[in-house]
Scaffold this motif. Structure first.
Motif, PDB file in Angstrom:
ATOM      1  N   PHE A 195     -13.631  53.663 -90.420  1.00 22.84           N
ATOM      2  CA  PHE A 195     -12.399  52.905 -90.177  1.00 22.84           C
ATOM      3  C   PHE A 195     -12.725  51.515 -89.608  1.00 22.84           C
ATOM      4  N   ASN A 225     -12.754  51.359 -81.474  1.00 20.47           N
ATOM      5  CA  ASN A 225     -12.748  52.280 -82.619  1.00 20.47           C
ATOM      6  C   ASN A 225     -13.904  53.286 -82.574  1.00 20.47           C
ATOM      7  N   ARG A 240     -24.086  50.249 -83.081  1.00 17.09           N
ATOM      8  CA  ARG A 240     -25.291  50.618 -82.316  1.00 17.09           C
ATOM      9  C   ARG A 240     -26.586  50.275 -83.030  1.00 17.09           C
ATOM     10  N   THR A 276     -13.487  59.791 -93.771  1.00 17.53           N
ATOM     11  CA  THR A 276     -14.722  59.227 -93.201  1.00 17.53           C
ATOM     12  C   THR A 276     -15.678  60.377 -92.854  1.00 17.53           C
ATOM     13  N   LYS A 324     -10.097  61.710 -75.677  1.00 19.76           N
ATOM     14  CA  LYS A 324      -8.927  61.010 -76.229  1.00 19.76           C
ATOM     15  C   LYS A 324      -7.715  61.138 -75.289  1.00 19.76           C
ATOM     16  N   ASP A 331     -25.655  49.846 -78.190  1.00 18.42           N
ATOM     17  CA  ASP A 331     -25.452  51.296 -78.200  1.00 18.42           C
ATOM     18  C   ASP A 331     -24.529  51.650 -77.035  1.00 18.42           C
ATOM     19  N   LEU A 332     -23.332  52.096 -77.340  1.00 19.20           N
ATOM     20  CA  LEU A 332     -22.331  52.347 -76.291  1.00 19.20           C
ATOM     21  C   LEU A 332     -22.708  53.533 -75.412  1.00 19.20           C
ATOM     22  N   LEU A 354      -8.319  60.341 -92.013  1.00 16.43           N
ATOM     23  CA  LEU A 354      -9.045  59.253 -92.683  1.00 16.43           C
ATOM     24  C   LEU A 354     -10.257  59.862 -93.379  1.00 16.43           C
ATOM     25  N   ASN A 398     -19.532  49.069 -88.253  1.00 15.61           N
ATOM     26  CA  ASN A 398     -20.495  49.123 -89.360  1.00 15.61           C
ATOM     27  C   ASN A 398     -20.077  50.046 -90.494  1.00 15.61           C
ATOM     28  N   ARG A 399     -19.173  51.012 -90.209  1.00 14.36           N
ATOM     29  CA  ARG A 399     -18.760  51.929 -91.289  1.00 14.36           C
ATOM     30  C   ARG A 399     -17.415  52.554 -90.929  1.00 14.36           C
ATOM     31  N   TYR A 407     -14.310  65.824 -77.230  1.00 12.48           N
ATOM     32  CA  TYR A 407     -13.624  64.813 -78.058  1.00 12.48           C
ATOM     33  C   TYR A 407     -12.157  64.743 -77.656  1.00 12.48           C
TER      34      TYR A 407
HETATM   35  N1  LIG Z   1     -11.451  60.205 -89.394  1.00 14.18           N
HETATM   36  C1  LIG Z   1     -10.316  60.718 -88.961  1.00 14.18           C
HETATM   37  O1  LIG Z   1      -9.664  61.515 -89.674  1.00 14.18           O
HETATM   38  C2  LIG Z   1      -9.775  60.351 -87.602  1.00 14.18           C
HETATM   39  C3  LIG Z   1      -8.615  61.004 -87.155  1.00 14.18           C
HETATM   40  C4  LIG Z   1      -8.087  60.660 -85.895  1.00 14.18           C
HETATM   41  C5  LIG Z   1      -8.722  59.698 -85.128  1.00 14.18           C
HETATM   42  N2  LIG Z   1      -9.869  59.070 -85.588  1.00 14.18           N
HETATM   43  C6  LIG Z   1     -10.478  58.051 -84.728  1.00 14.18           C
HETATM   44  O2  LIG Z   1     -10.647  56.849 -85.483  1.00 14.18           O
HETATM   45  C7  LIG Z   1     -11.812  56.148 -85.036  1.00 14.18           C
HETATM   46  C8  LIG Z   1     -12.713  55.860 -86.214  1.00 14.18           C
HETATM   47  O3  LIG Z   1     -13.167  57.092 -86.737  1.00 14.18           O
HETATM   48  P1  LIG Z   1     -14.023  57.249 -88.079  1.00 14.18           P
HETATM   49  O4  LIG Z   1     -13.429  58.382 -88.801  1.00 14.18           O
HETATM   50  O5  LIG Z   1     -14.219  55.926 -88.728  1.00 14.18           O
HETATM   51  O6  LIG Z   1     -15.419  57.742 -87.446  1.00 14.18           O
HETATM   52  P2  LIG Z   1     -16.892  57.706 -88.036  1.00 14.18           P
HETATM   53  O7  LIG Z   1     -16.839  57.604 -89.526  1.00 14.18           O
HETATM   54  O8  LIG Z   1     -17.619  58.850 -87.453  1.00 14.18           O
HETATM   55  O9  LIG Z   1     -17.470  56.333 -87.448  1.00 14.18           O
HETATM   56  C9  LIG Z   1     -17.690  56.234 -86.070  1.00 14.18           C
HETATM   57  C10 LIG Z   1     -18.175  54.852 -85.715  1.00 14.18           C
HETATM   58  O10 LIG Z   1     -18.492  54.855 -84.307  1.00 14.18           O
HETATM   59  C11 LIG Z   1     -19.791  54.335 -84.150  1.00 14.18           C
HETATM   60  N3  LIG Z   1     -20.496  54.845 -82.977  1.00 14.18           N
HETATM   61  C12 LIG Z   1     -20.709  56.136 -82.659  1.00 14.18           C
HETATM   62  N4  LIG Z   1     -21.496  56.211 -81.556  1.00 14.18           N
HETATM   63  C13 LIG Z   1     -21.751  54.937 -81.170  1.00 14.18           C
HETATM   64  C14 LIG Z   1     -22.500  54.368 -80.116  1.00 14.18           C
HETATM   65  N5  LIG Z   1     -23.195  55.109 -79.245  1.00 14.18           N
HETATM   66  N6  LIG Z   1     -22.543  53.017 -80.002  1.00 14.18           N
HETATM   67  C15 LIG Z   1     -21.887  52.227 -80.901  1.00 14.18           C
HETATM   68  N7  LIG Z   1     -21.173  52.722 -81.938  1.00 14.18           N
HETATM   69  C16 LIG Z   1     -21.114  54.058 -82.076  1.00 14.18           C
HETATM   70  C17 LIG Z   1     -20.515  54.780 -85.424  1.00 14.18           C
HETATM   71  O11 LIG Z   1     -21.731  54.068 -85.567  1.00 14.18           O
HETATM   72  P3  LIG Z   1     -23.051  54.730 -86.289  1.00 14.18           P
HETATM   73  O12 LIG Z   1     -22.898  54.424 -87.754  1.00 14.18           O
HETATM   74  O13 LIG Z   1     -24.193  54.026 -85.668  1.00 14.18           O
HETATM   75  O14 LIG Z   1     -23.037  56.198 -86.004  1.00 14.18           O
HETATM   76  C18 LIG Z   1     -19.458  54.459 -86.455  1.00 14.18           C
HETATM   77  O15 LIG Z   1     -19.442  53.088 -86.740  1.00 14.18           O
HETATM   78  C19 LIG Z   1     -12.449  57.025 -83.956  1.00 14.18           C
HETATM   79  O16 LIG Z   1     -12.054  56.590 -82.681  1.00 14.18           O
HETATM   80  C20 LIG Z   1     -11.868  58.410 -84.238  1.00 14.18           C
HETATM   81  O17 LIG Z   1     -11.846  59.203 -83.077  1.00 14.18           O
HETATM   82  C21 LIG Z   1     -10.405  59.377 -86.797  1.00 14.18           C
END
Ligand SMILES: NC(=O)c1ccc[n+]([C@@H]2O[C@H](COP(=O)([O-])OP(=O)(O)OC[C@H]3O[C@@H](n4cnc5c(N)ncnc54)[C@H](OP(=O)(O)O)[C@@H]3O)[C@@H](O)[C@H]2O)c1
Length: 249
Positions: free
Chosen positions: A28, A103, A48, A204, A173, A74-75, A202, A25-26, A169
């Protein structure tokens, strides 16, 4: 192994392919969804919250891309029965699954282990590690029906090298890295490949929460790196299995 962030993905490269993306939904997850839909994939967007998924659906369709399927789940609270229902729906509707992108994740909190909130520890491990295990287990039958199925787990730098205060976290991982490696060995002789990807920085919500003082204009947008994931899912890229991949900055 380093993966370049930019790739030329053809418009019809994923025609007839079905890919499930969690947390679509948002962030990455949405960027990956948009690129997959742009390449003609039917994307099952798992998230979720239905309202947030519908908002993301509008963004995909309003951009003239292939219409995705919404799957609210909801995971944190999902049960084996919920995953069974997803498997049944998927097999009935499409008969196969070609790609699975784990993701969705939460950051938990940044805190010494000595003080780490126990409830938040459980939630983080549930969403980031236990849910991907169950989702994978229940979707292997659908992945087995594809002639080239690819599973990607989003990992992190702190899932490969420990860093103080990254708590559940980081542990989740590290767990994902171990899980993916085990699964890749088990599926070695099948047409299903399994790899982890560290996307690097990223821009985000997760990054902003982890580094509130950072100048976000220096951090790559998710749209700048999502092509790398689509490339790895594509049958036109060489098949690799059991690797720890990192997207270049
Ligand atoms: N951002 C970075 O710099 C970075 C760096 C290294 C690795 N990563 C990894 O890349 C991936 C994407 O990260 P991101 O930065 O896009 O994270 P984010 O902006 O926090 O987005 C997280 C996503 O996970 C969903 N989510 C969380 N809890 C959930 C649940 N209980 N059930 C279903 N969906 C759920 C969120 O949904 P809601 O909108 O409902 O909360 C959202 O869509 C993750 O695995 C993260 O660990 C990110």
């Amino acid at each position: 192994m380093i993966v370049a962030k930019e790739h030329n993905i053809k418009k019809d490269e994923f025609e007839g392919k079905v890919v499930l993306v969690t947390g679509a939904n948002r962030g990455f997850g949405l960027a990956i969804t948009m690129d997959l839909a742009r390449a003609g994939a039917t994307v099952i967007m798992l998230g979720r919250d239905l309202g947030s998924l519908e908002h993301a659906y509008d963004a995909v369709v309003d951009s003239g891309l292939k219409e995705p399927i919404l799957y609210p789940l909801d995971l944190e609270g999902a049960t084996p029965e919920n995953y069974q229902e997803l498997q049944d729906n998927l097999l009935n509707e499409f008969g196969k699954l070609d790609g699975l992108v784990h993701n969705a994740s939460i950051l938990g909190t940044q805190m010494p282990i000595e003080q780490y909130d126990i409830k938040l520890w459980y939630s983080t491990i549930q969403i980031n590690l236990n849910a991907p295990f169950m989702l994978t287990q229940f979707l292997i039958p659908a992945l087995s029906k594809s002639d080239d199925a690819r599973i990607i787990f989003l990992s992190s730098t702190v899932g490969r090298k420990a860093r103080a205060y990254w708590g559940a976290y980081s542990v989740s991982k590290f767990g994902i890295e171990g899980f993916a490696k085990t699964l890749s060995e088990e599926l070695e002789k099948t047409q299903i490949s399994v790899n982890t990807v560290n996307p690097g920085k990223l821009r985000t919500e997760m990054r902003r929460t982890a580094y509130p003082a950072e100048d976000s204009s220096t951090v790559p947008l998710p749209e700048e790196k999502s092509q790398a994931i689509v490339h790895l899912l594509s049958s036109s890229s060489p098949k690799i299995n059991g690797e720890q991949l990192t997207i270049s900055d």
